[in-house]
Design an enzyme around this catalytic site. Structure first.
Site, PDB file in Angstrom:
ATOM      1  N   HIS A  75       0.833  -1.198   0.000  1.00 38.65           N
ATOM      2  CA  HIS A  75       0.000   0.000   0.000  1.00 38.65           C
ATOM      3  C   HIS A  75       0.874   1.257   0.000  1.00 38.65           C
ATOM      4  CE1 HIS A  75      -4.079  -1.777   1.265  1.00 38.65           C
ATOM      5  NE2 HIS A  75      -3.270  -2.801   1.028  1.00 38.65           N
ATOM      6  N   ASP A 129      -5.394   6.206   1.701  1.00 34.11           N
ATOM      7  CA  ASP A 129      -5.802   4.815   1.542  1.00 34.11           C
ATOM      8  C   ASP A 129      -7.187   4.649   2.149  1.00 34.11           C
ATOM      9  OD1 ASP A 129      -5.963   1.844   2.155  1.00 34.11           O
ATOM     10  OD2 ASP A 129      -3.968   1.914   1.263  1.00 34.11           O
ATOM     11  N   ALA A 166      14.066  -8.420  -3.215  1.00 30.25           N
ATOM     12  CA  ALA A 166      14.455  -8.749  -4.588  1.00 30.25           C
ATOM     13  C   ALA A 166      13.992  -7.648  -5.543  1.00 30.25           C
ATOM     14  CB  ALA A 166      13.840 -10.084  -4.992  1.00 30.25           C
ATOM     15  N   GLN A 168      11.970  -7.042  -7.976  1.00 29.78           N
ATOM     16  CA  GLN A 168      10.866  -7.713  -8.659  1.00 29.78           C
ATOM     17  C   GLN A 168      10.554  -7.152 -10.046  1.00 29.78           C
ATOM     18  OE1 GLN A 168       7.570  -9.484  -6.492  1.00 29.78           O
ATOM     19  NE2 GLN A 168       6.159  -8.114  -7.546  1.00 29.78           N
ATOM     20  N   HIS A 172       0.872 -14.438  -4.788  1.00 29.88           N
ATOM     21  CA  HIS A 172      -0.280 -14.389  -3.893  1.00 29.88           C
ATOM     22  C   HIS A 172      -1.404 -13.526  -4.458  1.00 29.88           C
ATOM     23  CE1 HIS A 172       1.866 -10.712  -3.316  1.00 29.88           C
ATOM     24  NE2 HIS A 172       1.058 -10.258  -2.386  1.00 29.88           N
ATOM     25  N   TRP A 215      -2.597  -6.911  -5.466  1.00 28.77           N
ATOM     26  CA  TRP A 215      -2.837  -6.146  -6.690  1.00 28.77           C
ATOM     27  C   TRP A 215      -1.577  -5.469  -7.202  1.00 28.77           C
ATOM     28  CZ3 TRP A 215      -5.508  -6.629 -10.599  1.00 28.77           C
ATOM     29  CH2 TRP A 215      -5.751  -5.597 -11.502  1.00 28.77           C
ATOM     30  N   SER A 225       1.428  -6.710  -7.181  1.00 29.60           N
ATOM     31  CA  SER A 225       2.141  -7.737  -7.948  1.00 29.60           C
ATOM     32  C   SER A 225       1.420  -8.059  -9.247  1.00 29.60           C
ATOM     33  CB  SER A 225       2.293  -9.006  -7.103  1.00 29.60           C
ATOM     34  OG  SER A 225       3.201  -8.805  -6.039  1.00 29.60           O
ATOM     35  N   GLU A 231       2.209  -5.305 -11.716  1.00 32.65           N
ATOM     36  CA  GLU A 231       3.588  -5.417 -12.195  1.00 32.65           C
ATOM     37  C   GLU A 231       3.719  -6.549 -13.202  1.00 32.65           C
ATOM     38  OE1 GLU A 231       6.076  -3.605  -8.381  1.00 32.65           O
ATOM     39  OE2 GLU A 231       6.128  -5.763  -8.787  1.00 32.65           O
ATOM     40  N   ASP A 272      -8.164  -9.115  -0.563  1.00 32.57           N
ATOM     41  CA  ASP A 272      -8.622  -8.957  -1.943  1.00 32.57           C
ATOM     42  C   ASP A 272      -8.009  -9.982  -2.885  1.00 32.57           C
ATOM     43  OD1 ASP A 272      -6.084  -7.684  -1.514  1.00 32.57           O
ATOM     44  OD2 ASP A 272      -6.282  -6.673  -3.437  1.00 32.57           O
ATOM     45  N   GLN A 273      -7.037 -10.749  -2.406  1.00 29.49           N
ATOM     46  CA  GLN A 273      -6.281 -11.634  -3.286  1.00 29.49           C
ATOM     47  C   GLN A 273      -7.137 -12.700  -3.986  1.00 29.49           C
ATOM     48  OE1 GLN A 273      -3.199 -13.034  -0.644  1.00 29.49           O
ATOM     49  NE2 GLN A 273      -2.616 -10.933  -0.098  1.00 29.49           N
TER      50      GLN A 273
END
Length: 498
Positions: free
Chosen positions: A35, A142, A371, A373, A388, A391, A393, A396, A412-413
């Site tokens: 976030h 947020d 890392a 990413q 997982h 959002w 990820s 991206e 939310d996943q």
């Protein structure tokens, strides 16, 4: 990040926008890394329009998000240097349950809500200070920090906007369910294929305390002047359109709530520099020696802590798949604003000999710690991402044209995973959600099957083609005249209005 597309976009070409006219923006993020990062990227974007931005958070969280954005390859220093960070000391959060159990649930959110509770007073003090010398103060917060900014309604020249870190599909599907799943909203036909979809309950994967905290935050959303989403109309145009119709007819009976799709905020192109030191990361050098689309990238974000039994199943499944991989192996963030019993802080461990064996055989690489990413996802050798489905990820991965092996854990996943696998069709499910929600082990055979499907099948190749097309659309959206660029200009023009 999105702002890198503005580097050759000087001020006299920014859609006719001129000075800020004494407009100041305050960012109030929720203190989870994913976030915080999204609002920091948005801060850089708005700062590129020469609008002053103040970023508010705990001392530790602000330090963390700054350090991690420096770990990327994008030239953000010129934007970060313009942002005014306000670091506030937060008393430590103490967990009441100290049973030492591993958890993938939203228990990890509780210290973040604790931070939110302690930001109300410093936020209001800052708002009063800035509002005395600005024509308008724009608060972007947020959704989960709504209570911290509740006093803004008492300041005449302040207006607030919510920032949604979840997908538009996720937000819309919750509203749609609450309305009884109508076939039309505001005369707008729901033609997208969601009526027969199984949608995981919002309560699954959330602890009662986290649900209570979230409900508390939602009580303070009524005074918002608009909503921002980290998504693009190039990938979620249908759902953004439905959300607009919904806000016109259902959510707001007193005023129209404008919606802006500000994504992608993450990098959509990758530069050669990968760290603040200028050194190329070891994992990227390893990727340089692999074939195109041959490597699976595995990373479960910053809030996931797997049991050692589940870690063993992942390790066995990866070896069984015969697919080369990079596995980011780290425990969930704990932060210095919380304390737990020592048993709860034990580190996860890989099966004995696994790391040495796969690295010795050249099959895989284990990365401990942070890392790069975006650079991994953007590397030609990366052909899939086991995620997982946070959002951040997802955006991206889509932006880099990489399909996803979806393994949602909470929040939310699960619905993001539905968007990825069933609607956008750029991913495959790793396990059954009912099984995951009940904290049952996802077997090595299920993991191996999902990896082989994504990386070594015609079905996986088709997903990769669709992901590449979506990635190209997302990248084009940030170009001059693109749908996302127009959203940026529209929002900034709106907040700078006379």
């Amino acid at each position: 990040m999105a702002t890198q597309h503005r580097q050759q976009h000087d001020q006299n070409k920014n859609g006719g926008l001129k000075g800020t006219g004494s407009v100041i923006v305050i960012m109030v993020p929720f203190s989870l890394q994913s976030h915080m990062n999204q609002l920091l990227q948005l801060s850089c974007l708005i700062s590129s329009y020469n609008v002053p931005v103040h970023y508010l958070g705990s001392t530790f969280c602000n330090s963390q998000v700054r350090n991690r954005v420096h770990g990327g390859s994008n030239p953000v220093d010129q934007y970060l240097s313009k942002i005014h960070f306000h670091d506030f000391p937060i008393p430590p959060y103490v967990y009441e349950d100290e049973d030492g159990s591993d958890s993938n649930s939203s228990d990890n959110f509780l210290p973040c809500f604790h931070v939110t509770e302690h930001l109300r007073q410093p936020f209001f003090a800052l708002l009063q200070q800035l509002s005395s010398k600005a024509r308008r103060v724009v608060i972007i917060h947020d959704v989960l920090t709504s209570s911290a900014v509740q006093d803004a309604r008492s300041v005449a020249n302040a207006e607030s906007y919510t920032f949604n870190c979840a997908s538009a599909f996720n937000i819309f599907s919750h509203y749609w369910e609450e309305m009884g799943k109508p076939s039309q909203i505001g005369g707008h036909e729901i033609s997208i294929p969601i009526n027969n979809l199984y949608l995981p309950s919002v309560l699954e994967g959330l602890t009662p305390e986290s649900i209570r905290k979230m409900d508390h935050e939602y009580q303070f959303l009524g005074s918002r002047s608009g909503e921002l989403y980290n998504t693009s109309r190039s990938i979620e145009g249908n759902f953004l359109g439905l959300l607009s119709k919904l806000t016109e007819t259902t959510i707001s009976n007193e005023k129209k709530i404008n919606i802006w799709a500000m994504g992608p905020l993450n990098p959509v192109t990758i530069s050669s520099k990968v760290s603040s030191t200028g050194r190329r990361d070891k994992c990227l050098e390893w990727l340089d020696n692999q074939k195109p689309n041959s490597v699976m990238y595995i990373c479960f974000g910053t809030t996931i802590s797997m049991t050692n039994d589940q870690i063993e199943q992942v390790a066995v499944g990866l070896e069984q798949s015969g697919t080369k991989f990079i596995w980011v192996f780290r425990d969930a963030d704990k932060g210095d604003h919380c304390t737990r019993a020592r048993a709860c802080c034990r580190s996860p461990s890989l099966p004995q000999g696994f790391e040495e064996r796969v690295e010795g055989e050249g099959m895989g690489m284990v990365v401990r710690g942070w890392a790069p990413q975006p650079q991994i996802l953007g590397h030609p050798s990366t052909g899939g991402f086991m995620s997982h489905c946070g959002w951040n990820s997802c955006m991206e991965s889509i932006g880099m044209g990489v399909p996803i092996a979806a393994w949602p854990m909470h929040s939310d996943q699960p619905r993001n995973a539905i968007l990825i696998t069933l609607l956008l069709k750029v991913g495959v499910s790793v396990g059954d959600w009912d099984q995951i929600a009940k904290k049952q082990l996802v077997s090595s055979s299920m993991i191996s099957k999902s990896v082989r499907t994504l990386m070594a099948s015609d079905e996986g190749d088709e997903m990769r083609k669709r992901a590449a097309d979506l990635g190209a659309a997302l990248r084009t959206s940030t170009d001059e005249g693109g749908v996302s660029r127009m959203e940026w200009d529209s929002f900034v023009k709106h907040i700078l209005r006379s």
